[in-house]
Structures are given as C-alpha cells and as structure tokens.
Design an enzyme around this catalytic site. Structure first.
Site: not given
Ligand code: ATP
Length: 287
Positions: A134, A93, A95-97, A11, A99-101
């Site tokens: 997120d 990772v 990075a504010g994207l 996102k 990814g984990g969520s």
C-alpha cells in the site's frame, strides 16, 4: 533544518477486487482507494543512530515499517545519515486502514525533504513497494485506482468530499490469514470498480452502495464473526458500509458531518469495546 514533522493519513478501500495471483504468491488487485483525514503524526530528526519510537507502542511483531522504509531509502541511495523517527499513532493498527504503509510513505517523503534528495515520486514508489504493497498509494494520496500488487497507481481527481465513520471493533486482523481464507474459498462475485469509480467521482451515493464490493469481506467474516455483526449494524444506519481492506475497521457513509457524529455516538454505545472515528475523505495528502 535537522528535524521536520509530517502527517501520515489513513486510507479506505471504496471497493476491492482480487483479479488473480502472481507466481510469488502476491494477489493481484483492482481497488479504489482514498485518503481520509485521520492521521498519524511523525517527527523525523537527524540523530546519532537509527531509532523508531512509537506512542502508543505497537504490538511487538516485527520492525516498524517506518524504520524499514528509512533503511530501504538509505540502502538504495547509499546514505550515511541516521534518523530518529517518532510516531504519534492515531490510526488503528492492523485494521485495514494502511497505517503502517502510511507511516512508511511519510518517512520516504519526509526524509527526501529533510535531506534535500529531490527524488521523483516514481523512485519513492519503487522503494516503498519493497516495504509494503500500500506504500505507493500512500505516497500519492487522494483518490486513486490501485492495480497489480499495489504498484500501479492511477490518481483520480476527486471533486466530492464524503463524511464517513470508521468503526473499529478493536479486533486485530491478520491480513495474511484473510488472504489465505480467500484462497481456500475464492469469492467469485466481483463488483464493478469502473462503475464504482464513476459513482464516487460524481457523488452518487446509491450507485456507490450498488457497486461497492470488497472481496476480502466474506473471508474476513468467516474468520472473525464479530466483524459481520459490526458491518451489518453499520449497514442498518448508513447508506453503505464495508470492511476497509482486510479489516477489521468498517467504514460507513453518512449524509453529513453532524449525522456522522450522531451515528458514531450510537455505534460506540452498541460496540461495547473499540472506537468510532468521524472522518472526511480528502483529495490530496496533507501539507
Ligand atoms: P496491511 O493490510 O498492509 O497488513 P493494515 O492496514 O491492516 O495493513 P497496519 O496498521 O499497517 O494494518 O498493520 C499491519 C502490521 O504492521 C501490524 O502487524 C503492525 O504491528 C505492523 N506495523 C509495523 N509498523 C507499523 C506502523 N508504523 N504502524 C502500524 N502498524 C505497523
């Protein structure tokens, strides 16, 4: 069926305002978020024991959020099955994207389907919220206004598609440190998320530029000076560029796919390290 594959998209935050703080320390946000077509790919397989394999491996800083999501679902529903979760990691990772969520949300959706649980989206969001703020957004996907600590998601009908580059200077950013830096010197220049939402919905790029604000940007720039240089370089070559979430990826709006590819090539040369991804916004989760 004892196995399935599912995509977990990243996102971006078109805008992010911090509007308060809860007693438990969680920051209260108003953020316009959208799914983009850069995805991790997960395979979930019924197995003898719970296990998560990530390729390439994550920095060793705690249990994978994908596994935590599965364990939260298992505990909540009293499930006895075990799952092998294999993640092909494409989203940068820390990075504010998100990814984990995204991976956590994909596990909840995928396990629900694999085991035929038929849980409503609200229930999955409640479980997801225990794993990460997120995750509820990642369970909805598309374009949405996200409020509270992340639990209030208002989906919006996105009719415009945007071509963006995601510039990743490969600086792993600590979200906790960025919020702490915000708390030390709170930014008091809120944007106008409602006007930004209208601009994104109507495709008006100059209005997006006018109203897009990320209140975590200055605190992140104070901590990681290189991020400011990257954002300024992106802002030089695009209609609008901001940090996504707490960074370190900067998204930059491009006129079309071809120019996005050209800008990405130019930015890669300027960056020296890191990577640029050409992406498009999407109005829903991938099938
Ligand atoms: P946030 O802002 O929610 O902290 P982010 O989008 O900036 O997240 P993520 O890629 O989600 O960044 O990584 C945040 C942290 O979560 C990292 O420390 C990372 O090692 C850890 N993590 C655990 N599981 C995962 C996963 N499946 N994918 C990415 N990071 C994960």
């Amino acid at each position: 069926m004892d196995s399935l594959e599912i995509k977990a998209p990243a996102k971006i935050n078109w805008g992010l305002e911090i509007v308060g703080k809860r007693e438990d320390g969680y920051h209260l946000l108003r953020s316009l978020m959208q799914t983009v077509d850069l995805c991790d790919v997960l395979r979930l397989t019924l197995a003898e024991k719970d296990e998560c394999r990530c390729s390439p491996p994550l920095p060793d800083d705690g249990p994978n959020l994908a596994l935590r999501a599965w364990q939260a679902l298992k505990a909540e529903r009293g499930l006895t099955q075990s799952l092998l979760i294999e993640i092909e990691k494409k989203i940068p990772v820390a990075a504010g994207l998100g990814g984990g969520s995204a991976d956590a949300a994909a596990v909840l959706r995928g396990a629900d389907r694999l085991l035929g649980l038929g849980l409503p989206l609200d229930r999955l969001c409640d479980i997801g919220m225990k794993v990460g703020a997120d995750v509820p957004f990642c369970l909805h996907g598309g374009l949405a206004l996200v409020e509270g600590a992340g639990e209030r998601v208002t989906p919006l009908a996105a009719e415009c598609e945007y071509d963006l580059i995601l510039v990743d200077p490969a600086i792993p950013v600590s979200t906790a440190k960025v919020y702490a830096a915000f708390d030390k010197a709170p930014e008091d220049a809120p944007g106008n998320i409602d006007a930004l939402t209208r601009a994104v919905l109507s495709g008006d790029k100059s209005e997006i530029r006018r109203h897009s604000v990320n209140m975590l940007e200055e605190p992140a720039f104070r901590l990681y000076r290189r991020l400011r240089e990257v954002q300024e370089a992106c802002a030089d070559t695009s209609a609008c560029a901001h940090l996504s979430g707490s960074g370190g990826v900067v998204w930059a709006l491009c006129p079309n796919r071809q120019l996005a590819q050209m800008t990405a090539r130019a930015m890669s040369i300027r960056l020296h390290s890191g990577a640029c991804h050409v992406v498009r916004t999407t109005d829903r989760l991938p099938e």
